[in-house]
Enzyme design. Structure first.
Site, short mmCIF file in Angstrom:
data_model
loop_
_atom_site.label_atom_id
_atom_site.label_comp_id
_atom_site.label_asym_id
_atom_site.label_seq_id
_atom_site.Cartn_x
_atom_site.Cartn_y
_atom_site.Cartn_z
N LYS A 71 1.42 7.82 -7.60
CA LYS A 71 1.12 7.38 -6.27
C LYS A 71 1.39 8.37 -5.13
O LYS A 71 0.63 8.33 -4.37
CB LYS A 71 2.19 5.96 -6.12
CG LYS A 71 1.85 4.86 -7.03
CD LYS A 71 2.80 3.75 -6.62
CE LYS A 71 2.22 2.50 -7.68
NZ LYS A 71 3.21 1.20 -7.25
N GLU A 84 -2.42 2.85 7.67
CA GLU A 84 -0.97 2.91 8.35
C GLU A 84 0.06 2.74 7.32
O GLU A 84 1.07 3.38 7.29
CB GLU A 84 -0.70 1.96 9.47
CG GLU A 84 0.51 2.05 10.25
CD GLU A 84 0.63 3.29 11.21
OE1 GLU A 84 -0.27 4.10 11.11
OE2 GLU A 84 1.67 3.27 11.81
N ASP A 108 1.49 -2.27 -2.02
CA ASP A 108 2.71 -2.75 -2.86
C ASP A 108 3.54 -3.80 -1.95
O ASP A 108 4.03 -5.02 -2.42
CB ASP A 108 3.55 -1.75 -3.38
CG ASP A 108 2.80 -0.99 -4.64
OD1 ASP A 108 2.22 -1.87 -5.19
OD2 ASP A 108 3.05 0.14 -4.85
N ALA A 133 15.96 4.07 -4.25
CA ALA A 133 15.40 4.89 -3.02
C ALA A 133 14.20 5.82 -3.64
O ALA A 133 13.97 6.49 -3.01
CB ALA A 133 16.64 5.70 -2.51
N GLY A 134 13.64 5.40 -4.49
CA GLY A 134 12.54 6.19 -5.16
C GLY A 134 11.14 5.55 -4.68
O GLY A 134 11.07 5.03 -3.69
N GLY A 135 10.20 5.98 -5.38
CA GLY A 135 8.78 5.67 -4.93
C GLY A 135 8.58 4.05 -4.53
O GLY A 135 7.82 3.78 -3.80
N ALA A 136 9.25 3.43 -5.84
CA ALA A 136 9.04 1.67 -5.43
C ALA A 136 9.64 1.19 -4.40
O ALA A 136 9.24 0.29 -3.75
CB ALA A 136 9.52 1.22 -6.84
N TYR A 226 8.78 -6.85 -14.26
CA TYR A 226 8.50 -8.12 -14.76
C TYR A 226 8.73 -7.82 -16.40
O TYR A 226 8.62 -6.81 -17.01
CB TYR A 226 7.32 -8.85 -14.33
CG TYR A 226 6.38 -7.97 -14.98
CD1 TYR A 226 5.70 -6.92 -13.94
CD2 TYR A 226 5.67 -8.22 -16.17
CE1 TYR A 226 4.53 -6.30 -14.55
CE2 TYR A 226 4.44 -7.54 -16.65
CZ TYR A 226 3.88 -6.64 -15.51
OH TYR A 226 2.96 -5.98 -16.15
#
Ligand code: ATR
Length: 284
Positions: A71, A84, A108, A133-136, A226
């Site tokens: 990502k 944005e 997301d 605190a990562g990409g997700a 999930y």
């Protein structure tokens, strides 16, 4: 349909990718909205993301979803034409060509918001703890704040990363700083109305090492991951008193619906696709 009658080509790129439910979801959306499309999974080599994306669009690709671990690279590729949301998240999960230019968005956050609404726990007026605190986590911070939560705290095993994330967001949107906190897992405090697990810990089967007494009455514990059975985080949340729990299947379908709207200009109905997926995962 294209003029030649060949359905337009869509797909999802990641590594690994075989487990992806996105083809099922997008083909169901296509059926629902009577749009003929093809949707494939594409495994990109870890060092070959850019080449894979270029080949896809050179060979008639119309839109591409991007998943772990690409990502951030997708963000770099589409840097000239970012929405944005993508710009603020620093990550892209939806790519498409427009006037010969690669465009990127991040759906997301919208997917999570829609799912929280669907579950009867909209963020407005709530105190929310975001674990990880990562990409997700990055992708959902701003949408949660813009949806009107009264306080958002990011708690991470490596506290410095949480504080860096806060500094990054506060640097870009300074007016959010007063309702945005960050720190370590054991400083997580509480009680919280919604606790969202954005760590990858559930994939390893161990919950994050969170303190007790996190959950307010009627609180929701939400895992972005999930699975057919409750994840380690959700099991821990139940045990620690969370009244409501939900996994990330609804978010998955929600982010796909938002990508579908970008590509096809139609918003599909999430609910029947979610139900079909649950059945497929042997949910009750
Ligand atoms: P992603 O893109 O899925 O967010 P990532 O950027 O590698 O992946 O981030 C993983 C996140 O899960 C991080 O917040 C990580 O914490 P650290 O920053 O301290 O590494 C968190 N994480 C992974 N396993 C964890 C565990 N067992 N307990 C707590 N946090 C965990």
């Amino acid at each position: 349909m294209t003029l030649s009658g060949t359905p337009k080509r869509y797909g999802v790129v990641g590594n690994p990718i075989a487990q992806s439910r996105s083809p099922f979801i997008h083909l169901e959306f296509g059926r629902q909205t009577a749009i003929d499309l093809s949707y494939e999974t594409i495994l990109a080599p870890l060092d070959g993301f850019t080449r894979t994306v270029q080949e896809f669009f050179e060979h008639g690709g119309a839109g591409l979803n991007v998943t772990v671990p690409f990502k951030e690279q997708a963000f770099d590729l589409a840097h000239a034409h970012l929405s944005e949301r993508a710009r603020l998240a620093g990550a892209v999960n939806t790519l498409w060509m427009q006037d010969g230019q690669l465009h990127g968005c991040n759906t997301d956050g919208v997917g999570l918001l829609k799912d929280l609404e669907r579950l009867g726990h909209p963020p407005t007026g709530k105190k929310i703890l975001l674990v990880g605190a990562g990409g997700a986590a990055k992708g959902v911070v701003l949408p949660l704040m813009e949806a009107g939560c009264t306080l958002l705290r990011v708690a991470n095993r490596t506290a410095e990363r949480a504080r860096d994330l806060r500094a990054h967001v506060a640097g870009q949107v300074p007016q959010l700083a007063p309702r945005f906190e960050a720190g370590s897992l054991d400083e997580a405090g509480g009680p919280w109305d919604i606790v969202i697990n954005a760590t990858s810990s559930s994939l390893g089967g161990t919950p994050p090492d969170l303190p007790r007494n996190l959950y307010a009455q009627e609180a929701l514990a939400y895992d972005m991951v999930y699975a057919a059975r409750p994840t380690a985080f959700l099991a821990q949340a139940r045990e620690q008193g969370a009244r409501h729990t939900a996994d990330g299947l609804g978010m998955l379908v929600g982010q796909a619906a938002a990508a579908y709207r970008i590509w096809h200009g139609r918003m599909p109905d999430v609910e029947p696709v979610l139900e079909a997926l649950r059945r497929e995962l042997h949910y009750t």
